[in-house]
Enzyme design. Structure first.
Site, short mmCIF file in Angstrom:
data_model
loop_
_atom_site.label_atom_id
_atom_site.label_comp_id
_atom_site.label_asym_id
_atom_site.label_seq_id
_atom_site.Cartn_x
_atom_site.Cartn_y
_atom_site.Cartn_z
N MET A 116 0.83 -1.20 0.00
CA MET A 116 0.00 0.00 0.00
C MET A 116 0.86 1.25 0.00
SD MET A 116 -2.81 1.34 2.80
CE MET A 116 -1.63 1.59 4.12
N ARG A 166 9.68 -2.67 -6.96
CA ARG A 166 9.58 -3.28 -5.63
C ARG A 166 9.59 -4.79 -5.85
NH1 ARG A 166 7.58 -2.27 -0.24
NH2 ARG A 166 6.53 -4.11 0.58
N HIS A 193 16.09 -1.43 1.49
CA HIS A 193 14.91 -0.58 1.30
C HIS A 193 15.35 0.88 1.47
CE1 HIS A 193 10.89 0.62 0.98
NE2 HIS A 193 10.32 0.00 2.00
N GLN A 196 12.79 3.88 2.16
CA GLN A 196 12.27 3.91 3.53
C GLN A 196 13.24 4.62 4.46
OE1 GLN A 196 9.19 2.52 4.99
NE2 GLN A 196 9.98 4.00 6.46
N ASN A 224 16.09 -6.28 5.65
CA ASN A 224 16.45 -5.28 4.66
C ASN A 224 16.43 -3.86 5.21
OD1 ASN A 224 13.65 -5.27 4.89
ND2 ASN A 224 13.25 -5.60 2.70
N ASP A 285 10.07 -3.54 13.26
CA ASP A 285 9.47 -4.04 12.02
C ASP A 285 8.82 -5.38 12.35
OD1 ASP A 285 8.74 -4.37 9.38
OD2 ASP A 285 10.78 -4.70 8.63
N SER A 289 8.63 -11.13 7.45
CA SER A 289 8.31 -10.28 6.31
C SER A 289 7.60 -11.08 5.22
CB SER A 289 9.59 -9.66 5.75
OG SER A 289 10.22 -8.87 6.72
N CYS A 325 8.34 0.88 10.16
CA CYS A 325 8.16 1.08 8.72
C CYS A 325 6.78 0.64 8.24
CB CYS A 325 9.26 0.38 7.94
SG CYS A 325 9.46 -1.37 8.34
N LEU A 326 6.04 -0.08 9.07
CA LEU A 326 4.69 -0.54 8.77
C LEU A 326 4.66 -1.49 7.56
CD1 LEU A 326 2.63 2.76 9.32
CD2 LEU A 326 3.08 0.94 10.97
N ARG A 353 7.42 9.01 3.35
CA ARG A 353 7.82 8.19 2.21
C ARG A 353 7.61 8.99 0.92
NH1 ARG A 353 7.63 2.61 2.04
NH2 ARG A 353 8.11 2.93 -0.16
#
Length: 367
Positions: A116, A166, A193, A196, A224, A285, A289, A325-326, A353
């Protein structure tokens, strides 16, 4: 500086920025140029705007400027990008929509990993600056499967002005950049990343007042995000600590790279309670992941004691901000109380971001 020019000073701004410079540099509705000369950041330093580095490959054609790793750029360039992010954010927050340097430009956004924040921040940011972004999901390209990465890179280069990708495999990103004749921006890979971390640095500047010399403590998996913090530490001096369970440490080569740079204090530890003491920022985080969800149960057991909760934040001290970082798994990697606390800046971090990425896009496109 011209007499009477209005200066807009945002919280934690690196230097005084002139939003009027952005307004002066806007293109007309039909214009496609970026008017780079008029868009230079005005700050307290007398250093000039950093120009993109151009190298000459075989055949004499200049290579595009990519954004793949934070430490592909030096400290001066990183701070310039952050200054630019502050400037453009101030303009957009003012409601002014006249700055449209990407008018007539298009961006191809490749997603093998859905997100998102990455999609909305890139697509909205590019649109607000006048451009058009094209979403290419996992089934649209099937990069490296239905079509070779080098072919995708060259085809998209013929249609677009910039590529954002991505991806899962970092090598796919490197291959895109190798064969593309337009800039490629790393929207995330399993290895790092960088967008971010640029947003994180911007957020820290806004709240702490600086990025140099701060203590950032990451609690969780050495993933990452950690690799990107380590690579930033190779060019900008600060104190970075990764507190993770044994066996979940970050890539050793990346740790050595940051340590060898000799700029930042780097610590890898297995004791989160000790690690967070005196931190300016406590960062977390998810423990599993995307692509690791089959390991969730095992990781839940291994990561006991690494949840960011009220006890951990109390140990850090009242000055510590919480960042993530959600998406967060509330009451797993972080408690609901911490993420909703006054010291939580995760939603400003998420918004940034877009602003950090706008600065990156402006830079790689030479605007």
């Amino acid at each position: 500086m011209a007499s009477g020019m209005e200066l807009v000073k945002a919280p934690g701004m690196i230097g005084a920025q002139s939003v009027d410079h952005l307004r002066a540099g806007s293109t007309s509705a039909g214009g496609k140029s970026c008017a780079r000369r008029r868009l230079s950041v005005v700050c307290s330093s007398s250093s000039p705007t950093v120009a993109p580095r151009v190298s000459s490959p075989i055949g004499g054609r200049s290579k595009p400027l990519h954004f793949l790793h934070v430490d592909d750029f030096d400290k001066k360039e990183i701070l310039h990008l952050l200054e630019r992010a502050v400037e453009v954010k101030a303009l957009l927050k003012s409601g002014d929509r006249s700055f449209r340097p990407f008018n007539g430009k298009s961006m191809a956004m490749i997603f093998t990993k859905p997100s998102m924040r990455t999609r909305v921040s890139f697509e909205t940011g590019f649109f607000l600056l006048g451009g058009h972004a094209i979403y290419l999901g996992p089934d649209d390209i099937q990069i490296g499967k239905r079509e070779e990465t080098r072919d995708v890179a060259r085809v998209l280069s013929g249609y677009n002005d910039v590529i954002m990708a991505r991806l899962f495999a970092h090598q796919d990103l490197l291959d895109l950049a190798k064969y593309a004749s337009i800039p490629v921006i790393n929207g995330l890979t399993d290895y790092n990343h960088p967008c971010q971390i640029m947003a994180d640095a911007l957020t820290i500047i806004e709240h702490v007042g600086r990025i140099e010399g701060v203590k950032v403590v990451y609690v969780g998996d050495g993933n990452n995000i950690v690799h990107s913090w380590l690579r930033l530490a190779a060019v900008v001096p600060f104190h970075f600590v990764c507190a993770c369970p044994r066996g979940f440490e970050p890539d050793k080569e990346t740790v050595n790279r940051a340590t060898a740079a000799g700029l930042s204090k780097i610590e890898i530890t297995n004791d989160p309670l000790e690690a967070v003491k005196g931190a300016h920022v406590v960062y977390s985080d998810v423990w599993a992941s995307m692509g690791q969800k089959d390991q969730t149960a095992a990781r839940l057991e291994r990561f006991q004691g690494f949840q960011v909760n009220e006890k951990l934040m109390e140990a850090a001290g009242s000055q510590a901000y919480f960042m993530h970082c959600l998406p967060a798994e509330r009451d797993v990697d972080v408690t609901d109380a911490v993420i909703e606390s006054p010291n939580s800046i995760v939603f400003t971090q998420a918004e940034n971001r877009m602003h950090a990425q706008n600065a990156i896009m402006l830079h790689v496109l030479g605007c």
